[in-house]
Scaffold this active site. Structure first.
Site, PDB file in Angstrom:
ATOM      1  CB  SER A 185      68.651  39.096   6.771  1.00 42.90           C
ATOM      2  OG  SER A 185      68.346  39.188   5.384  1.00 42.90           O
TER       3      SER A 185
ATOM      4  CB  SER B  39      70.218  39.076   2.776  1.00 39.86           C
ATOM      5  OG  SER B  39      70.321  40.129   3.941  1.00 39.86           O
TER       6      SER B  39
ATOM      7  CE  LYS C 213      65.454  37.284   4.615  1.00 37.84           C
ATOM      8  NZ  LYS C 213      66.201  37.689   3.982  1.00 37.84           N
TER       9      LYS C 213
HETATM   10  N1  GLN Z   1      73.658  43.006   6.186  1.00 30.48           N
HETATM   11  C1  GLN Z   1      72.763  44.073   5.176  1.00 30.48           C
HETATM   12  C2  GLN Z   1      71.994  44.968   6.049  1.00 30.48           C
HETATM   13  O1  GLN Z   1      72.074  44.490   7.244  1.00 30.48           O
HETATM   14  C3  GLN Z   1      72.191  43.326   4.097  1.00 30.48           C
HETATM   15  C4  GLN Z   1      70.653  42.781   4.459  1.00 30.48           C
HETATM   16  C5  GLN Z   1      69.929  42.313   3.266  1.00 30.48           C
HETATM   17  O2  GLN Z   1      70.610  42.022   2.103  1.00 30.48           O
HETATM   18  N2  GLN Z   1      68.636  42.070   3.706  1.00 30.48           N
HETATM   19  O3  GLN Z   1      71.332  45.520   5.514  1.00 30.48           O
END
Ligand code: GLN
Length: 446
Positions: free
Chosen positions: A127, A151, A52
């Site tokens: 994400s 995410s 990532k």
């Molecule tokens: N969807 C969540 C957010 O927007 C989780 C993001 C994540 O785990 N990095 O914060």
């Protein structure tokens, strides 16, 4: 082979932001030579991996999918990257994501959205959407993602692959660009549970470069996969199968519980009563931490500096205005507000207290049950563009992953069927540092 596959599908899926082809091929050639010797082989010898793009890689562009870092080439490797190198996997490239890991659909990438390999008109989740899509499309053998509020698990669920968020502190965060430091964890995305155990084995462990790294013994995760779950006690939170959960997702989860029963486990309904406050608590805490963490992007130390500023302050303002996207700005504003004097007690401090209550919900259930099981997300993947203009709906997609993050406990998402042609994920949640049980249950089910 991996690059052949990338050549075939990448123009449709768009999982990668940067490819490392020349280096990867050179590395693979060295490994080939090693095959002819009896030198010991690393745990992940020769496995092609994607990383990532918020995990720093020495000399390999790391953008966090942000315009701000579009020119950033780190001078060091994250601890997990050092560990992958030691395990002798081959880094194929860097994977697309929501900018600074803020989002759940990959649509917040400031370059282009990754697409779901099961249906290219649908989001891959986020994400870590690039990390999940790359595994689902065969563009990497395994990938690393990061999970702050879901995410790793939610994109794994949307793309029909396996995603593990380890216990907070098990895997070093050194070299992970910080979003919300008290929640961020790195973990593997793989095709199956056994691979997940191998990758976790390679990346887990204490690191003195991360002050929140836990000093715990690392068990043998692979040998924990013995298929035996007789007598396992499963708690199924009623809040995770109630309002807002797609009935077809619920059906798949109930069918999975039947399978687990067939293997000798028992399940009962339990309650995590503070679930309804989790989303609000998370978005306050995560945004507060983000507003502080992202203060380092000032156009001086990292990334792109705005042209022709009038003075120093103007340079900060212009660099940040041009460098950050909409969602990142929204969170910085929200977090700065929640932390400002006069509002701190009402918002940030209150949210910290609710976080403790949410953690206690889990402690209470774990006093009588070995694992907690529910869906990974309330729905399957949705069409690209269908929620971008509605942040609140987008935030609610995290309703069953966020409580786990706030409690700091481990959870895995494994595929458990399809609803309307798109994959459904089963979430298996364990006690802190009990990844072995989580993996064992997931492996027995799979
Ligand atoms: N969807 C969540 C957010 O927007 C989780 C993001 C994540 O785990 N990095 O914060």
């Amino acid at each position: 082979q991996a690059y052949q596959r990338i050549g075939q599908t990448e123009n449709k899926v768009k999982a990668y932001l940067t490819l490392n082809e020349e280096h990867a091929r050179a590395h693979a050639r060295l490994l080939d030579e090693q095959l002819a010797t009896d030198a010991p082989r690393g745990l992940l010898f020769g496995l092609p991996a994607g990383i990532k793009d918020n995990i720093v890689t020495e000399g390999l562009r790391t953008t966090c999918a942000s315009q701000f870092l579009s020119n950033y080439d780190p001078i060091y490797d994250a601890t997990v990257v050092q560990k992958l190198k030691k395990a002798q996997s081959v880094t194929l490239g860097k994977l697309n994501m929501d900018e600074f890991a803020m989002g759940g659909s990959n649509e917040n990438s400031s370059f282009y959205p990754t697409r779901n390999p099961w249906n290219l008109d649908y989001v891959p989740g986020g994400s870590s959407g690039g990390s999940a899509a790359a595994v689902a499309s065969g563009e990497a053998y395994f990938t690393l993602g990061s999970d702050t509020g879901g995410s790793i698990r939610q994109p794994a669920s949307y793309c029909g692959v396996v995603g593990l968020k380890p216990t907070y502190g098990l895997v070093s965060r050194f070299g992970l660009v910080a979003f919300a430091s008290s929640l961020d964890q790195i973990g593997p995305i793989t095709k199956n549970v056994e691979d997940s155990a191998y990758v976790l084995q390679a990346i887990a462990g204490y690191d003195n470069m991360d002050s929140t790294s836990a000093k715990v013994d690392i068990p043998d995760y692979v040998s924990a996969l013995n298929g035996d779950i007789k007598g396992l006690r499963i708690g199924v939170p009623k809040e995770y199968l109630g309002q807002g959960i797609d009935p077809k997702v619920k059906e798949s989860v109930l069918a999975a519980l039947k399978v687990l029963e067939g293997l000798g486990a028992t399940w009962e309904e339990v309650s995590l009563p503070h679930t309804e406050y989790a989303v609000a608590t998370y978005y306050l805490l995560a945004s507060s931490e983000a507003s502080s963490n992202l203060a380092r992007f000032d156009g001086v130390r990292y990334g792109v500096r705005a042209d022709n500023p009038d003075n120093l302050i103007d340079m900060y303002v212009k660099s940040r205005s041009q460098g950050f996207g909409e969602e990142v700005k929204r969170r910085i504003m929200l977090g700065t507000y929640a932390l400002s004097s006069g509002y701190y007690d009402a918002y940030y401090l209150k949210a910290q207290k609710v976080r403790t209550l949410i953690k206690q919900d889990f402690d209470q259930v774990f006093a009588n049950y070995d694992v907690i099981i529910g869906p990974t997300a309330p729905t399957t993947a949705f069409p690209i563009g269908s929620q971008v203009d509605d942040p609140l709906t987008m935030y609610l997609n995290d309703i069953v992953t966020i409580p786990v993050s706030l409690a700091g406990v481990p959870a895995i998402s494994v595929p458990c069927g399809f609803a309307d042609g798109m994959p459904v994920g089963l979430q298996i949640i364990g006690k802190a540092f009990d990844e072995s049980t989580v993996l064992r249950v997931a492996h027995a089910y799979e």
